[in-house]
Design an enzyme around this catalytic site. Sequence first.
Site, PDB file in Angstrom:
ATOM      1  N   LYS A  11       1.074  -1.038  -0.323  1.00 39.88           N
ATOM      2  CA  LYS A  11      -0.336  -0.362  -0.248  1.00 39.88           C
ATOM      3  C   LYS A  11       0.620   1.424  -0.042  1.00 39.88           C
ATOM      4  CE  LYS A  11      -4.389   1.596   2.479  1.00 39.88           C
ATOM      5  NZ  LYS A  11      -5.301   1.380   3.406  1.00 39.88           N
ATOM      6  N   GLU A  32     -19.406  -4.403  10.612  1.00 40.69           N
ATOM      7  CA  GLU A  32     -20.625  -3.179  11.093  1.00 40.69           C
ATOM      8  C   GLU A  32     -21.937  -4.244  11.647  1.00 40.69           C
ATOM      9  OE1 GLU A  32     -18.348  -0.665   8.277  1.00 40.69           O
ATOM     10  OE2 GLU A  32     -20.235  -3.044   7.942  1.00 40.69           O
ATOM     11  N   ARG A  76     -25.768  -1.235   7.416  1.00 45.38           N
ATOM     12  CA  ARG A  76     -25.082  -2.088   6.694  1.00 45.38           C
ATOM     13  C   ARG A  76     -25.664  -2.696   8.037  1.00 45.38           C
ATOM     14  NH1 ARG A  76     -20.506  -2.314   2.530  1.00 45.38           N
ATOM     15  NH2 ARG A  76     -20.441  -4.418   4.053  1.00 45.38           N
TER      16      ARG A  76
END
Length: 602
Positions: free
Chosen positions: A258, A339, A367
Amino acid sequence: MVGKPLTDIASPDDLRRLPPEQLPLLAAQIRRLLLDTVLSSGGHLGSNLGVVELSIALHRVFDSPRDTLLFDGGHQAYVHKILTGRRLAFAYGLRKEGGLSGYPDRGESEHDVIENSHASTALGYADGIAKARALQGVTDRAVVAVVGDGALTGGMAYEALNNIGAAPQRPVIVVLNDNGFSCAPTAGAIARHLSRLRAGAPASPLGPSVFDRTTVFEQLGLSYLGPVDGHDIPALEAVLRQARALRRPVVVHVTTVKGHGYPPADADAERMHTIGSGTGGAVDPGSPVWSEVFGAELVTIAHRRADVVAITAGAPGPTGLTAFAARFPHRCYDVGAAEQHALASAAGAATAGLHPVVAIYSTFLNRAFDQLLFDVALHRLPVTLVLGGAGITGPDGASHHGLWDLTLLAAVPGIRVAAPRDGTALRELVGEAICCDTGPTALRFPRDAVGPDIPAVERWGSLDVLYRSARRDVLLMGVGPVTAECVSAARQLAEVGVYVTVVDPRWVLPITDVLIGVCLRYRLVVVVEENTVAGAVACALARALTAAGAPIPVRGMGLPHRFLSQCGRSELLDEAGFTAEGIANVVVTARTELVDGRAVTP
């Protein structure tokens, strides 16, 4: 073409014609374009720097849009956009009004098949598309889902893998972009599993048997290829062609870095996951943001209360839990991009005597609504939700605006909801929420910097009066930081003889008897809330007044009931009338309608 391959690429066809020896230069040029654009406009930097070579290889091996390329989370699709004819739009219009979205957008290009910016969804789309292709008799079009390792912490990913792996006749290619991060370092057992695969060690710690060396993907019925260096284009092309030739479900495990190629992002991948416009990734030295004020107060409370624990869904930094995690590492749980599990786990912790504080973005509450409703609220459990990014979030676009949390929370029986107007109110309300042990509580606030405190001139019960007029004509109720504009509007209206009292109920849901009693003193109530106009505080207040036999007219001022595109937060709020002038105009219009005998409704 020497020296300028990027400017000659207007489509993936051009990319496939590019000689292999030109690809390293192309990658370098794309990386430079990413840096120049994102450091200026803001957006997701680290993840896109990490997929430059992977995106090139994908578009050389697969024929988009004939072959379907899906990007999970969508935040890793910048290079895909550049390679599919949107280079100039990317350079000059990324995340700007009327410009290029920071996520895939079906309105922009036929190469963008889905508009997703919430994690763990692309595999479900891939499964559905593969089923449709099978029914249609289509066998020569690949379905490819690029999924980050962070997305594999979400339950939806495994629900999809469960179906993909059970159907060997439906070839779905899962490209696992493994960089060890979501917003923060990837959490959980899957992270350990992938780490062992990257190291070439047995996938299971139980021993060296052949069975123990199989991957979780193979156990689910998918073939496994890799790991392969995600910055080696020839190796990537070779393994992707091999995956396509298998003609069955397969995972291609690609390891990337990353922020690759940009030392600041390499050194601090979490901070450079996404950056603000024009910052170059630097931290704003000005006012603290709302999440920081919340996080500092939570640490203070946790020193006094050992039962307080914090839960985040893959984003401890953005949700304000960095300081808490550093001070109380054994009381802070990052459950990954999950979540639903965050709320169910919080319910379990509350059942066992803890007070969980679940910090997630407002947009991700959607969600976990089922878990909030039936696992937390039905059991009347003391769980505190802290929803950052409420209301308009700006250039992240439709899927990240927090426009629905008040509407959703208004439907949950027994929950208490607060919308602090300033930093002092936030600190007070966090404490009050955690002291509540009779059921769930929630606080919501925006993502930007905290403004100056808005002092109360007096308090009526739990309700703060911020501006009091000499006559009881209009009651103006602000929900959250917009109360500052409400006070300014009241002062403007006083100059033209319209008498307005401004109140902040602090706890905006459910509607309290105190608030109903105050409303009875006025001829008209106007509610300003940074939420969709459908079914939120104004509607709840109107129903409560009617039920109390006091049909005081209520005018609700909220955000349009539609998906809002990317634009600056202040610009979108101005457009919706969330200024002193806009609020004053609504008050005057509603008052005129009342005088004329016309209905005034939310």
